[in-house]
Design a protein around this motif. Sequence first.
Motif, PDB file in Angstrom:
ATOM      1  N   ALA A  75       2.347   9.362  -1.220  1.00 17.94           N
ATOM      2  CA  ALA A  75       3.572   9.295  -0.415  1.00 17.94           C
ATOM      3  C   ALA A  75       4.771   9.684  -1.262  1.00 17.94           C
ATOM      4  N   VAL A  76       4.686   9.398  -2.557  1.00 16.87           N
ATOM      5  CA  VAL A  76       5.813   9.669  -3.451  1.00 16.87           C
ATOM      6  C   VAL A  76       5.972  11.166  -3.735  1.00 16.87           C
ATOM      7  N   THR A  77       4.887  11.880  -4.036  1.00 16.39           N
ATOM      8  CA  THR A  77       5.009  13.313  -4.341  1.00 16.39           C
ATOM      9  C   THR A  77       4.888  14.181  -3.087  1.00 16.39           C
ATOM     10  N   ALA A  99       0.821  -1.206   0.000  1.00 21.19           N
ATOM     11  CA  ALA A  99       0.000   0.000   0.000  1.00 21.19           C
ATOM     12  C   ALA A  99       0.860   1.264   0.000  1.00 21.19           C
ATOM     13  N   GLY A 100       2.107   1.128   0.501  1.00 22.05           N
ATOM     14  CA  GLY A 100       2.978   2.303   0.580  1.00 22.05           C
ATOM     15  C   GLY A 100       3.220   2.751   2.009  1.00 22.05           C
ATOM     16  N   LYS A 101       3.058   1.851   2.962  1.00 28.72           N
ATOM     17  CA  LYS A 101       3.218   2.183   4.383  1.00 28.72           C
ATOM     18  C   LYS A 101       4.665   2.588   4.684  1.00 28.72           C
ATOM     19  N   PRO A 147       4.150  -4.441   9.290  1.00 28.38           N
ATOM     20  CA  PRO A 147       4.149  -5.297   8.092  1.00 28.38           C
ATOM     21  C   PRO A 147       2.734  -5.527   7.559  1.00 28.38           C
ATOM     22  N   GLY A 148       2.651  -5.752   6.265  1.00 27.40           N
ATOM     23  CA  GLY A 148       1.357  -5.873   5.596  1.00 27.40           C
ATOM     24  C   GLY A 148       0.446  -6.939   6.198  1.00 27.40           C
ATOM     25  N   LEU A 149      -0.830  -6.603   6.267  1.00 29.42           N
ATOM     26  CA  LEU A 149      -1.820  -7.538   6.810  1.00 29.42           C
ATOM     27  C   LEU A 149      -2.630  -8.115   5.657  1.00 29.42           C
ATOM     28  N   ASP A 167      -1.117  10.120  -7.082  1.00 31.06           N
ATOM     29  CA  ASP A 167      -0.472  10.553  -8.337  1.00 31.06           C
ATOM     30  C   ASP A 167      -0.906   9.675  -9.514  1.00 31.06           C
ATOM     31  N   LEU A 168      -1.491   8.539  -9.214  1.00 33.07           N
ATOM     32  CA  LEU A 168      -1.989   7.669 -10.286  1.00 33.07           C
ATOM     33  C   LEU A 168      -3.454   8.004 -10.572  1.00 33.07           C
ATOM     34  N   GLU A 169      -3.787   7.976 -11.845  1.00 32.11           N
ATOM     35  CA  GLU A 169      -5.137   8.382 -12.247  1.00 32.11           C
ATOM     36  C   GLU A 169      -6.221   7.458 -11.683  1.00 32.11           C
ATOM     37  N   ILE A 225      11.830  -0.504   0.840  1.00 38.53           N
ATOM     38  CA  ILE A 225      10.638  -0.248   0.036  1.00 38.53           C
ATOM     39  C   ILE A 225      10.779  -1.010  -1.278  1.00 38.53           C
ATOM     40  N   ALA A 226       9.765  -1.745  -1.675  1.00 34.16           N
ATOM     41  CA  ALA A 226       9.855  -2.448  -2.960  1.00 34.16           C
ATOM     42  C   ALA A 226       8.456  -2.769  -3.463  1.00 34.16           C
ATOM     43  N   ASP A 227       8.364  -3.035  -4.766  1.00 29.38           N
ATOM     44  CA  ASP A 227       7.042  -3.240  -5.360  1.00 29.38           C
ATOM     45  C   ASP A 227       6.607  -4.700  -5.295  1.00 29.38           C
ATOM     46  N   TYR A 228       6.924  -5.359  -4.207  1.00 31.39           N
ATOM     47  CA  TYR A 228       6.368  -6.698  -3.993  1.00 31.39           C
ATOM     48  C   TYR A 228       5.829  -6.774  -2.570  1.00 31.39           C
ATOM     49  N   PRO A 229       4.859  -7.655  -2.338  1.00 29.87           N
ATOM     50  CA  PRO A 229       4.255  -7.723  -1.007  1.00 29.87           C
ATOM     51  C   PRO A 229       5.209  -8.276   0.046  1.00 29.87           C
ATOM     52  N   PHE A 230       4.952  -7.937   1.291  1.00 31.28           N
ATOM     53  CA  PHE A 230       5.753  -8.382   2.434  1.00 31.28           C
ATOM     54  C   PHE A 230       7.212  -7.950   2.345  1.00 31.28           C
ATOM     55  N   THR A 231       7.414  -6.727   1.906  1.00 30.04           N
ATOM     56  CA  THR A 231       8.763  -6.164   1.924  1.00 30.04           C
ATOM     57  C   THR A 231       9.195  -5.966   3.371  1.00 30.04           C
ATOM     58  N   THR A 232       8.249  -5.461   4.159  1.00 30.98           N
ATOM     59  CA  THR A 232       8.559  -5.177   5.555  1.00 30.98           C
ATOM     60  C   THR A 232       8.288  -6.426   6.383  1.00 30.98           C
ATOM     61  N   LEU A 233       9.324  -6.877   7.103  1.00 28.91           N
ATOM     62  CA  LEU A 233       9.188  -8.100   7.897  1.00 28.91           C
ATOM     63  C   LEU A 233       9.044  -7.823   9.384  1.00 28.91           C
TER      64      LEU A 233
HETATM   65  N1  GTP Z   1       2.850   5.684  -7.632  1.00 29.72           N
HETATM   66  C1  GTP Z   1       3.047   5.579  -6.348  1.00 29.72           C
HETATM   67  N2  GTP Z   1       3.693   4.511  -5.874  1.00 29.72           N
HETATM   68  C2  GTP Z   1       3.903   4.426  -4.549  1.00 29.72           C
HETATM   69  C3  GTP Z   1       3.445   5.422  -3.656  1.00 29.72           C
HETATM   70  N3  GTP Z   1       3.788   5.054  -2.414  1.00 29.72           N
HETATM   71  C4  GTP Z   1       4.428   3.870  -2.518  1.00 29.72           C
HETATM   72  N4  GTP Z   1       4.497   3.493  -3.811  1.00 29.72           N
HETATM   73  C5  GTP Z   1       5.114   2.259  -4.331  1.00 29.72           C
HETATM   74  O1  GTP Z   1       4.415   1.129  -3.849  1.00 29.72           O
HETATM   75  C6  GTP Z   1       5.291   0.020  -3.659  1.00 29.72           C
HETATM   76  C7  GTP Z   1       5.152  -0.511  -2.268  1.00 29.72           C
HETATM   77  O2  GTP Z   1       5.606   0.434  -1.345  1.00 29.72           O
HETATM   78  P1  GTP Z   1       6.046   0.066   0.146  1.00 29.72           P
HETATM   79  O3  GTP Z   1       6.232   1.349   0.885  1.00 29.72           O
HETATM   80  O4  GTP Z   1       7.158  -0.905   0.143  1.00 29.72           O
HETATM   81  O5  GTP Z   1       4.711  -0.649   0.604  1.00 29.72           O
HETATM   82  P2  GTP Z   1       4.369  -1.328   2.015  1.00 29.72           P
HETATM   83  O6  GTP Z   1       2.953  -0.990   2.311  1.00 29.72           O
HETATM   84  O7  GTP Z   1       5.369  -0.937   3.024  1.00 29.72           O
HETATM   85  O8  GTP Z   1       4.467  -2.875   1.647  1.00 29.72           O
HETATM   86  P3  GTP Z   1       4.790  -4.136   2.598  1.00 29.72           P
HETATM   87  O9  GTP Z   1       5.979  -3.761   3.441  1.00 29.72           O
HETATM   88  O10 GTP Z   1       5.098  -5.224   1.660  1.00 29.72           O
HETATM   89  O11 GTP Z   1       3.562  -4.384   3.385  1.00 29.72           O
HETATM   90  C8  GTP Z   1       6.681   0.554  -3.950  1.00 29.72           C
HETATM   91  O12 GTP Z   1       7.053   0.174  -5.255  1.00 29.72           O
HETATM   92  C9  GTP Z   1       6.538   2.052  -3.821  1.00 29.72           C
HETATM   93  O13 GTP Z   1       7.446   2.755  -4.620  1.00 29.72           O
HETATM   94  C10 GTP Z   1       2.766   6.564  -4.218  1.00 29.72           C
HETATM   95  O14 GTP Z   1       2.340   7.491  -3.513  1.00 29.72           O
HETATM   96  N5  GTP Z   1       2.603   6.574  -5.536  1.00 29.72           N
END
Ligand code: GTP
Length: 425
Positions: free
Chosen positions: A310-312, A169-171, A214-216, A282-284, A185-193
């Motif tokens: 979170a990104v911008t 989700a971007g936590k 960590p993701g629920l 930021d995504l449509e 931070i990464a674009d796969y689930p369960f990045t945070t342990l």
């Molecule tokens: N476009 C966009 N992507 C984002 C945003 N915030 C996070 N991301 C992307 O979403 C992906 C997941 O982000 P994380 O912050 O690792 O997500 P998380 O919720 O911590 O995920 P887990 O630790 O796996 O539970 C990454 O590729 C981020 O770059 C945002 O505001 N906009």
Amino acid sequence: MFYDQARILVSSGDGGDGMVCFRREKHVPLGGPSGGDGGPGGDVILAVNPKVSSLLHFQRRVHLRAQSGRHGGSSNKTGSAGDPLVVEVPPGTVVRDADTDELLADLANEGQQVTAARGGRGGRGNARFASSTNQAPRIAERGEPGVERWLTLELKLIADVGIIGVPNAGKSTLLSVVSAARPKIADYPFTTLHPNLGVAALDDFSTLVLADIPGLIEGAHAGAGLGHDFLRHIERTRVLIHMLDGAAEDPLEDWAKINQELALYNPVLADRPQIVVLNKMDLEEASVLWWPEIQAAAERHGFEAMSISAVTGQGVQQLLRRAHQLLVELPPAVSLDLSRPEARPQEDEDAFLIERVTTEAGPGWQVSGVRIERLAAMTYWEFSEAAARFQRILDAMGITAALENAGVQPGDPVVIGDKVLEWTD
Ligand SMILES: Nc1nc2c(ncn2[C@@H]2O[C@H](COP(=O)(O)OP(=O)(O)OP(=O)(O)O)[C@@H](O)[C@H]2O)c(=O)[nH]1
Ligand SMILES: [Mg+2]
């Protein structure tokens, strides 16, 4: 790595032995008894120190022992007490007995402490045993042995705000943009342990402690994913930021599912103040498709909704300000259970058990029980009076009768604690 659990062995100090001694005076062949008492052994105390932030140091320091009491001396000198050992733990440490899992203390705040192992009592010297019928007692007690027990320590994070939500989700991204924390931070689930903590500074110089959890996923309350381990961390946070993934297939359904998991794990969590936050604006698809839907759904269910990227950085400061405002309005963190500030053994100390056993001296009997074993350890067997007193206590506690009922015969070995006695009539 975030160490939030530890297993430690605590040992309180033994009590010092009492002494058998008589005064020596000129022209008096045998003066009065003057053996002093032993000093008590030190307690092991766990106390909150807010400067300690993790249980990490217990990885190296597992066995913690307090000092034993010193033995009694001649001329009625009492042995000095053993120093207690004060073990510092971070706020939010939950202490359990490792064997029974019994909750001993929930050390939430500064100033709280618990006696985890009580030091042994000092043995009485022979001066204490003098009576009108026995003015020269050759009897003293040995010190009571200290207590040894394994404890589990568990740290419940004391963060003000918990950032929860489905994986991806971007936590972690949010935590990384508002604080100095650098979670992966990464674009796969369960990045945070493991939960990450970060401190965010607001425009007005106030601060917020945030935990990125960590993701629920569905079934988390029953142990699915990483969930169960971390739901307990959420219990301590006072405000939840429930983050929804604006790029997910159906963030609305995710929201409902995770709320259900919270409620299943602990109904209290379902009532915790929660800000629903749609991320990735930021995504449509997020801004056009989901944001109107989420606003409407939140309103229907009486939740507050916000949107960010979170990104911008869009909407992030507003979110922090709102979370802070909610905290200010809430009462301070409360502890789970303070009704039992001291760890006390629950068992009946006088209870005993008689069993047939094979000893080195042949078939015999074993008597086990807290009080009788402690008494055996405290008896100086080389003094016949001390042994006779032990015999009287066996009678008074009903152990003699129980052994006779069980069929004990003269000459049988009887084991009590470390001591093997020979049964006589
Ligand atoms: N476009 C966009 N992507 C984002 C945003 N915030 C996070 N991301 C992307 O979403 C992906 C997941 O982000 P994380 O912050 O690792 O997500 P998380 O919720 O911590 O995920 P887990 O630790 O796996 O539970 C990454 O590729 C981020 O770059 C945002 O505001 N906009
Ligand atoms: Mg993460």
